[in-house]
Design an enzyme around this catalytic site. Structure first.
Site: not given
Length: 400
Positions: A136, A138, A144, A258
């Site tokens: 959690g 955004t 961004t 990521e």
């Protein structure tokens, strides 16, 4: 005492072992994916359903815990191994969206969590009895611009009380735990905007219906994404990961991993799409000859292959650097951008090669066409990657 550096022969042998291990992992994934052929994914896409059986099979095979150290029951392998696993899932026509967060999100706990947090959760994440797939960060009004989030966690004795909203939090409905970023000090009260942000490990099983509301978001692809609402959600103070106010740095730590893993998925998509286009171009006969004999058909396929090849070199260079503990921000960002663009180019080319048949569900191309478009937007947009390269690699003025 001075330690001798390993000789060249030892280094070569270690690399051969690594290559053999990675190839063994790839073969394991290919074999497992054969039990989940295209009709399986086609049905899930049509029903917007979660791949429960596939996730269970990958978990049972030990593939989702590869990045967790052996002392906590994981595989103790590096990001190169994880990237190979996810690439093969996509190269087999599947989708690893339900897997990748389980692999890398736990890194925040591993790197910054307390001993108690790691001992309590990592073994259960490794064996699959607990799912940590929700991240959690955004928010609707921040996007961004992470330092502008407004979700707030207020300390109240031995608890925190959380209020706010998150969006594009995928797999929240299928996760037991969530890594949550929230402000603990208002933005106007910190010296730097990146300060005053904290990270929490939220037990979603206890939170749902007790201050946490999850609402699915209908999208153009089957990604199980949601928006979250926090209304006086009370969590234990020991849910805090690391130091209060240092959370932004903790989140940044995991972003290279990521991007590398998402890039690897894009490589798998590109490989699958290029293979489909090649096979169809060889077998489809029009005007008495296979369409692949025409340069207007074969050149786009060759170009897509070249793009994917270049992206693969960058992604695995980034993974190697990450595993060696070397700086890899440049390679991770560029690799993710190149891989996402290569997979999208391959999708467009594959659809064009198939003509009208590419729009038919049974060919699976329209599904992949939709799925692979996501990664020029998420988890970070191409424009922000270019801004990073401009500022941090080329030394140009900050643009935002």
């Amino acid at each position: 005492m001075h330690r001798r550096r390993p000789g060249r022969g030892a280094v070569v042998r270690a690399r051969l072992v690594d290559v053999e291990l990675i190839e063994a992992l790839r073969q394991t994934v290919r074999a497992l994916c054969r039990d989940f052929p295209p009709p399986y994914w086609r049905a899930l896409d049509r029903e917007k359903a979660y791949p429960t059986d596939f996730v269970a099979a990958m978990t049972k095979a030990g593939l989702l815990g590869v990045l967790i150290p052996e002392e906590y029951g994981g595989g103790g392998l590096g990001l190169t191994a994880a990237a190979a696993i996810l690439e093969e899932v996509h190269a087999s026509g599947g989708n690893a969206a339900a897997l990748h967060a389980q692999m890398y999100t736990m890194g925040t706990v591993l790197r910054h969590g307390s001993t108690a947090q790691k001992e309590a959760w990592l073994p259960r994440i490794a064996d699959g009895s607990i799912r940590l797939q929700a991240f959690g960060v955004t928010e609707p009004t921040a996007g961004t611009d992470t330092t502008s989030i407004s979700t707030f966690a207020r300390r109240d004795g031995d608890t925190y009380v959380i209020n706010g909203q998150k969006v594009w939090t995928s797999r929240a409905e299928h996760s037991d735990l969530m890594v949550l970023l929230a402000r603990t000090t208002p933005k106007d009260q910190v010296a730097r905007k990146s300060e005053g942000l904290s990270v929490f490990l939220v037990d979603m099983r206890a939170a749902k219906g007790n201050g946490l509301t999850i609402k699915p978001i209908a999208t153009m692809l089957n990604h199980a994404t949601t928006e979250l609402f926090f209304d006086d959600l009370v969590i234990p103070a020991d849910s805090l990961i690391g130091e209060e106010g240092k959370g932004f740095r903790y989140i940044l730590d995991g972003m290279n991993a990521e991007r590398i893993l998402i890039g690897a998925e894009c490589l798998g998509d590109a490989a699958w799409l290029i293979g489909k286009a090649r096979d169809y171009a060889n077998s489809r006969v029009v005007f008495g000859r296979p369409i692949g004999q025409n340069q207007g058909v074969q050149f786009p396929i060759a170009r897509a292959y070249a793009q994917a090849h270049a992206a693969r070199l960058t992604i695995y260079d980034a993974a190697t650097r990450y595993d060696a503990g070397q700086p890899c921000g440049e390679q991770a960002n560029i690799g993710k951008m190149l891989a996402s663009e290569a997979s999208w180019a391959a999708a467009d080319m594959c659809l064009q090669t198939h003509g009208g048949f590419g729009f038919a569900e049974e060919y699976d191309i329209e599904r992949k066409f939709r799925e692979t478009r996501l990664y020029q937007v998420a988890p970070i947009s191409t424009n922000l990657i270019l801004a990073y390269v401009a500022e941090h690699v080329l030394g140009l003025p900050r643009s935002y």
